[in-house]
Enzyme design. Structure first.
Site, PDB file in Angstrom:
ATOM      1  CE1 TYR A  44      -2.767 -10.888  17.053  1.00 19.81           C
ATOM      2  CE2 TYR A  44      -2.640  -8.694  16.080  1.00 19.81           C
ATOM      3  CZ  TYR A  44      -2.020  -9.849  16.533  1.00 19.81           C
ATOM      4  OH  TYR A  44      -0.658  -9.948  16.484  1.00 19.81           O
ATOM      5  CG  ASN A  55       0.623  -4.181  13.833  1.00 23.51           C
ATOM      6  OD1 ASN A  55       1.577  -4.888  13.539  1.00 23.51           O
ATOM      7  ND2 ASN A  55      -0.548  -4.670  14.178  1.00 23.51           N
ATOM      8  NE  ARG A 100      25.663   3.794 -30.808  1.00 24.17           N
ATOM      9  CZ  ARG A 100      25.425   2.523 -31.177  1.00 24.17           C
ATOM     10  NH1 ARG A 100      24.227   2.191 -31.589  1.00 24.17           N
ATOM     11  NH2 ARG A 100      26.372   1.617 -31.159  1.00 24.17           N
TER      12      ARG A 100
END
Length: 504
Positions: free
Chosen positions: A49, A191, A287
């Protein structure tokens, strides 16, 4: 800072350190072995790929081994579609460093030669000019990171010596040859999640500085509003032992030391019947300040841990395991951790802004400020208005911050022919976090101007050493408000002090 395949600590990114890529033979050989294994695989005709196939939805298209270099060049070119305001040179520097760290793990199949190009950019202070918009944060920050790849190849523009210049002109001036990407290398550059991570690193450093200053403001509120320090006592927080809450309470209490304005712990039991309009305890915004800010501190630590893991991870695809002789197509480029960290930090900033808004409203309101008067006016003439409108500005800014707290990770867009159908939106989350910081800084600037005015009314000698220090710094630039005048320039002056860490 030595870059090899070991973990780099988060703190290194808060300093502009010289970068040295390891030249140890074992490290160099490990990097090159991964690249050689990849070349061997594609030379045998194996479809891998993004190297011998098209990208994304085009992954079914096969390209021959001989076309691998052309594939890499076309990749960074067609990804050059960024828009919007450019990222700063500082963020660009961090991006280049972050991407170098990921590639140096030796699981991306790149050569050592490519890593040396990252080192060259950093040490010559050549920083790619990168548009901030155009990433959905999955498949990596494709468009932003393409600007790094293009600059490595001698294309597009850079920051150099305080100027914006063409990369090729700087290269020619320095005698640098443009780099030619080998198989997989341009894909490995773009990537990744370096853009979102780098924006996050810079914005978190700025926010952490402001958070320390917020604690100084809260401590000052305890003083000028004559509050009870019982809520800050260690016993309280040790019995709900969140680290951030304990730290915050201790910080505020320490900054109140030496004050003759605060009610000392437990003194209200004895003085309750002696003081006019005295409540046995203070309002929640005072507080509960350690509880409000404590969770922010803890989330800040979580975000930094996630970013450190992200930048030391191999956020790439495919992953190359030359030791096990396997190639893994997967999704480590997904920026989910950064997206969620940044979404959480945006909520944190919103809570801090809301706390400031509430406390400042108490400070300027004569019904609640215990004798500080209407809008902190020193001049009591009816024609003067004191801090009336500056409080409106502060409250307006809090709305701007709060409106930017929607989770970007929920706005996943389906892109690229539905291949990228669930994306992180991490870069959007990081950018929106960074956008909140200037608004918070302006809010805090206004708040400190109000505190200085309250000190003038209460009396300098009654204040803690810390509050006296803050007051002295403010009064170097901002005079007390006796008659109505413009205050915008005062806000700018105090803002600069804040960003310099004066009140932290």
């Amino acid at each position: 800072m030595i870059i090899d395949n070991k973990t780099v600590n988060y703190e290194n990114f808060t300093h502009n350190e010289k970068i040295k890529l390891s030249d140890e033979k074992e490290f160099v050989d490990f990097i090159n072995a991964g690249h050689d294994f990849l070349i061997e695989q594609i030379s045998q005709g194996r479809p891998i790929y993004g190297i011998t196939t098209g990208y994304g939805e085009a992954g079914s298209n096969y390209a021959a081994f001989e076309e691998a270099q052309e594939m890499q060049k076309n990749l960074y070119r067609f990804c050059g579609v960024g828009v919007g305001e450019n990222l700063s040179a500082q963020v660009s520097r961090i991006m280049v460093t972050v991407r170098l760290i990921s590639l140096s793990k030796g699981k991306s199949g790149v050569s050592y030669d490519l890593l040396k190009r990252f080192e060259l950019l950093l040490n010559n202070e050549i920083y790619p000019i990168i548009p901030s918009q155009g990433s959905v944060g999955a498949s990596g920050d494709l468009s932003p990171l393409s600007y790094i790849a293009a600059v490595i190849a001698g294309e597009r523009e850079v920051y150099y010596k305080g100027e914006e210049r063409k990369a090729i002109d700087v290269y020619n001036e320095l005698g640098i040859e443009p780099y030619v990407f080998k198989a997989k290398e341009a894909l490995a550059v773009i990537n990744g999640t370096a853009t979102m991570s780098s924006i996050a690193i810079k914005a978190i450093a700025e926010f952490e500085l402001l958070l320390n200053s917020v604690e100084s403001f809260v401590a000052a509120i305890f003083e000028v509003l004559l509050c009870d320090t019982t809520a800050l006592e260690p016993f309280v927080h040790e019995n709900k032992p969140f680290a951030g809450q304990i730290t915050t309470a201790a910080n505020i209490l320490k900054k109140c030391e030496g004050s003759n304005l605060t009610h000392k712990a437990f003194s209200r039991y004895e003085n309750f019947h002696l003081e006019k309009e005295q409540n046995i305890q203070d309002r929640y915004s005072i507080r509960c300040a350690p509880q409000v800010l404590g969770v922010v501190r803890d989330n800040l630590d979580i975000a930094k841990k996630w970013i450190q893991t992200e930048i030391n991870g191999v956020n790439d695809n495919p992953l190359i395991d030359h030791i096990g002789e396997k190639i893994y197509t997967s999704g480590n480029f997904y920026g989910g951790y950064i997206a969620h960290a940044m979404d959480t930090m945006r909520i944190c900033v919103g809570n801090v802004a809301d706390l400031l808004d509430k406390e400042f409203a108490l400070l300027v309101d004569h019904k609640f400020n215990k004798g500080l008067g209407e809008s902190l006016k020193i001049n009591k003439k009816a024609t003067h208005h004191g801090f009336k409108l500056i409080q409106v500005t502060l409250s307006s800014l809090s709305a701007d911050v709060l409106m930017n707290t929607n989770a970007a990770s929920l706005y996943s867009r389906s892109t690229e022919s539905f291949n990228q159908d669930k994306v992180s939106m991490g870069t959007t989350a990081a950018r929106n976090f960074a956008k909140q910081i200037p608004d918070l800084a302006n809010m805090l600037s206004i708040a400190f101007i109000g505190i200085a005015q309250a000190v003038d009314i209460r009396g300098y000698d009654k204040c803690s050493n810390h509050l006296q220090f803050c007051f002295d710094e403010i009064r170097k630039e901002v005079t007390k408000l006796e008659e109505d005048r413009r205050l915008d320039l005062d806000i700018k002056a105090v803002n600069k002090m804040l960003l310099d860490g004066k009140f932290a």
